[in-house]
Design an enzyme around this catalytic site. Structure first.
Site, mmCIF file in Angstrom:
data_model
loop_
_atom_site.group_PDB
_atom_site.id
_atom_site.type_symbol
_atom_site.label_atom_id
_atom_site.label_comp_id
_atom_site.label_asym_id
_atom_site.label_seq_id
_atom_site.Cartn_x
_atom_site.Cartn_y
_atom_site.Cartn_z
ATOM 1 N N ASP A 85 0.850 -1.194 0.000
ATOM 2 C CA ASP A 85 0.000 0.000 0.000
ATOM 3 C C ASP A 85 0.890 1.250 0.000
ATOM 4 O OD1 ASP A 85 -2.810 1.206 0.534
ATOM 5 O OD2 ASP A 85 -1.516 2.189 2.011
ATOM 6 N N TYR B 100 2.932 10.074 0.969
ATOM 7 C CA TYR B 100 3.921 9.490 1.896
ATOM 8 C C TYR B 100 5.334 9.930 1.519
ATOM 9 C CZ TYR B 100 -0.040 6.443 3.090
ATOM 10 O OH TYR B 100 -1.277 5.956 3.451
ATOM 11 N N LYS C 263 -2.547 6.110 -4.089
ATOM 12 C CA LYS C 263 -3.686 6.999 -3.799
ATOM 13 C C LYS C 263 -3.499 8.383 -4.406
ATOM 14 C CE LYS C 263 -3.794 4.615 0.644
ATOM 15 N NZ LYS C 263 -2.390 4.501 1.059
ATOM 16 N N HIS D 5 -7.713 9.379 -1.840
ATOM 17 C CA HIS D 5 -7.168 9.214 -0.490
ATOM 18 C C HIS D 5 -8.113 9.741 0.595
ATOM 19 C CE1 HIS D 5 -2.988 8.895 1.601
ATOM 20 N NE2 HIS D 5 -3.952 8.585 2.438
HETATM 21 P P1 NAP Z 1 -0.071 0.359 11.931
HETATM 22 O O1 NAP Z 1 0.367 -0.462 10.791
HETATM 23 O O2 NAP Z 1 -1.256 -0.070 12.706
HETATM 24 O O3 NAP Z 1 1.132 0.601 12.947
HETATM 25 C C1 NAP Z 1 2.395 1.015 12.514
HETATM 26 C C2 NAP Z 1 3.249 1.282 13.751
HETATM 27 O O4 NAP Z 1 3.402 0.072 14.469
HETATM 28 C C3 NAP Z 1 4.643 1.766 13.411
HETATM 29 O O5 NAP Z 1 4.994 2.737 14.384
HETATM 30 C C4 NAP Z 1 5.508 0.530 13.584
HETATM 31 O O6 NAP Z 1 6.806 0.862 14.001
HETATM 32 C C5 NAP Z 1 4.785 -0.193 14.687
HETATM 33 N N1 NAP Z 1 4.912 -1.662 14.612
HETATM 34 C C6 NAP Z 1 4.665 -2.432 13.532
HETATM 35 N N2 NAP Z 1 4.847 -3.733 13.818
HETATM 36 C C7 NAP Z 1 5.226 -3.796 15.114
HETATM 37 C C8 NAP Z 1 5.578 -4.851 15.976
HETATM 38 N N3 NAP Z 1 5.537 -6.111 15.575
HETATM 39 N N4 NAP Z 1 5.953 -4.545 17.254
HETATM 40 C C9 NAP Z 1 5.970 -3.259 17.676
HETATM 41 N N5 NAP Z 1 5.640 -2.209 16.910
HETATM 42 C C10 NAP Z 1 5.276 -2.472 15.632
HETATM 43 O O7 NAP Z 1 -0.377 1.866 11.479
HETATM 44 P P2 NAP Z 1 -0.268 2.730 10.161
HETATM 45 O O8 NAP Z 1 1.086 2.743 9.610
HETATM 46 O O9 NAP Z 1 -0.940 4.001 10.520
HETATM 47 O O10 NAP Z 1 -1.254 1.986 9.137
HETATM 48 C C11 NAP Z 1 -0.801 0.994 8.245
HETATM 49 C C12 NAP Z 1 -0.822 1.480 6.815
HETATM 50 O O11 NAP Z 1 -2.132 1.895 6.439
HETATM 51 C C13 NAP Z 1 0.013 2.741 6.563
HETATM 52 O O12 NAP Z 1 1.387 2.470 6.553
HETATM 53 C C14 NAP Z 1 -0.553 3.191 5.243
HETATM 54 O O13 NAP Z 1 -0.022 2.419 4.194
HETATM 55 C C15 NAP Z 1 -2.047 2.928 5.456
HETATM 56 N N6 NAP Z 1 -2.779 4.113 5.981
HETATM 57 C C16 NAP Z 1 -3.712 4.699 5.159
HETATM 58 C C17 NAP Z 1 -4.407 5.811 5.591
HETATM 59 C C18 NAP Z 1 -5.442 6.428 4.703
HETATM 60 O O14 NAP Z 1 -5.862 7.569 4.972
HETATM 61 N N7 NAP Z 1 -5.891 5.749 3.677
HETATM 62 C C19 NAP Z 1 -4.171 6.354 6.874
HETATM 63 C C20 NAP Z 1 -3.225 5.732 7.689
HETATM 64 C C21 NAP Z 1 -2.551 4.610 7.238
HETATM 65 P P3 NAP Z 1 8.113 0.653 13.071
HETATM 66 O O15 NAP Z 1 7.753 1.052 11.682
HETATM 67 O O16 NAP Z 1 9.099 1.567 13.710
HETATM 68 O O17 NAP Z 1 8.504 -0.774 13.170
#
Ligand code: NAP
Length: 303
Positions: free
Chosen positions: A35, A40, A71, A104
């Site tokens: 994704d 980003y 997006k 987005h």
């Molecule tokens: P997430 O995937 O729920 O959490 C990411 C966070 O968790 C990062 O700080 C990561 O740290 C940490 N993490 C990951 N695996 C871990 C583990 N096993 N142990 C401890 N910490 C861990 O949140 P997100 O990045 O907000 O959401 C995921 C994806 O969704 C985004 O990357 C993006 O592609 C997409 N997104 C889309 C929108 C939208 O508006 N459409 C909004 C938000 C997100 P490290 O990276 O430092 O390991």
């Protein structure tokens, strides 16, 4: 209808210096869904990972094996700007086509320059543009006609906006990408979309991070289940999604910039939670949103 694989990989807040390694690790670990997004500001480096893996015959991974989503950013909603950003994203990602291109946010921002992604006036208010979501969708549909993207969809759409787009779309959105995790289960929106044949991509599936802290891993219920099973709280939460919405139309995109966590999170596919564990996690809901447009931009889209 083909939907993205159930487990994908997110790239938001992955710094350009580390994202290439993270995406390469993800692909070599087994993730087949990445994704991305223009906003980003790391698509060029994500593209370097694609190039490295797809051009490496020993990887055994070809472009067509991987589902790639990107997006349309808010400053590119004007119909004449939609293709421009899509072409920029394709160039950065070093691809000929996207599997899925999403609006987005249902929030058109004024375009001032290619580098001003969050235009604000002198009072620091976000500058909105007067372009309708219908006009933007028509331009998205053209990208499918032209073969630049296989599917189109939306993100952060509320139920009224889904009802609206269904009234005018020629091509139905394949998915609505929205925030979902145990603290924000979003059941009603998910059910509505699935009933209308629109898939769900759950973003921030582990609750995201706030000021560098992973809050959901500090939840006592989740931590206790993780301890008992000898796995991480993140694996528990990811397994919760896949069991709760056991459908090819529901997928998750956890992100990590840390290679060991990229591998660890993939192992969630092997985790099976009991009915009691599912019930306990369902009970921790508290309507806590990580991605809040009111906090980001002062726009109360959801609240
Ligand atoms: P997430 O995937 O729920 O959490 C990411 C966070 O968790 C990062 O700080 C990561 O740290 C940490 N993490 C990951 N695996 C871990 C583990 N096993 N142990 C401890 N910490 C861990 O949140 P997100 O990045 O907000 O959401 C995921 C994806 O969704 C985004 O990357 C993006 O592609 C997409 N997104 C889309 C929108 C939208 O508006 N459409 C909004 C938000 C997100 P490290 O990276 O430092 O390991």
């Amino acid at each position: 209808m083909q939907y993205p694989p159930r487990l994908g990989f997110g790239t938001w807040q992955a710094p350009p210096t580390v994202v290439q390694k993270a995406v390469e690790t993800a692909l070599r670990t087994g993730y087949r869904y990445i994704d991305c997004a223009h906003v980003y500001e790391n698509e060029n480096e994500v593209g370097q990972a694609f190039e490295a893996v797809f051009n490496d015959p020993s990887s055994g991974i070809k472009r067509e094996d991987v589902w790639i989503t990107s997006k349309l950013w808010n400053t590119y909603h004007r119909p004449e700007k939609v293709k421009e950003q899509c072409l920029k994203t394709l160039k950065d990602l070093k691809l000929k086509y996207l599997d899925l291109f999403l609006i987005h946010w249902p929030l058109p921002f004024a375009f001032r320059s290619g580098t001003d992604l969050f235009p604000r006036d002198e009072n620091k208010n976000i500058l909105l543009d007067n372009v309708s979501l219908q006009d933007t969708w028509r331009a998205m549909e053209k990208l499918v006609d032209e073969g630049l993207v296989k599917h189109i969809g939306v993100s952060n759409y509320t139920v009224p906006l889904i009802v609206d787009i269904l009234s005018y779309c020629r091509i139905k959105p394949l998915v609505n990408q929205i925030e979902v995790h145990p603290w924000l289960p979003n059941d009603a929106t998910i059910k509505f979309c699935l009933e209308k044949g629109i898939g769900i991509t759950a973003y921030s599936p582990m609750g995201g991070s706030y000021e560098g802290r992973m809050l959901i891993s500090e939840d006592e219920t989740v931590s206790e289940i993780a301890r008992k099973k000898g796995i991480s709280p993140q694996q528990v939460v990811l397994a919760w999604h896949l069991k709760k919405w056991d459908s090819p139309m529901y997928n998750i995109i956890p992100k990590s910039s840390t290679p060991s966590r990229v591998v660890e999170n993939f192992e969630c596919l092997k985790v099976d939670l009991t009915d009691e564990e599912m019930k306990a996690i369902n009970g921790i809901t508290k309507h806590m949103r990580m991605c809040s447009p009111i906090i980001f931009w002062g726009i109360p889209l959801f609240d």
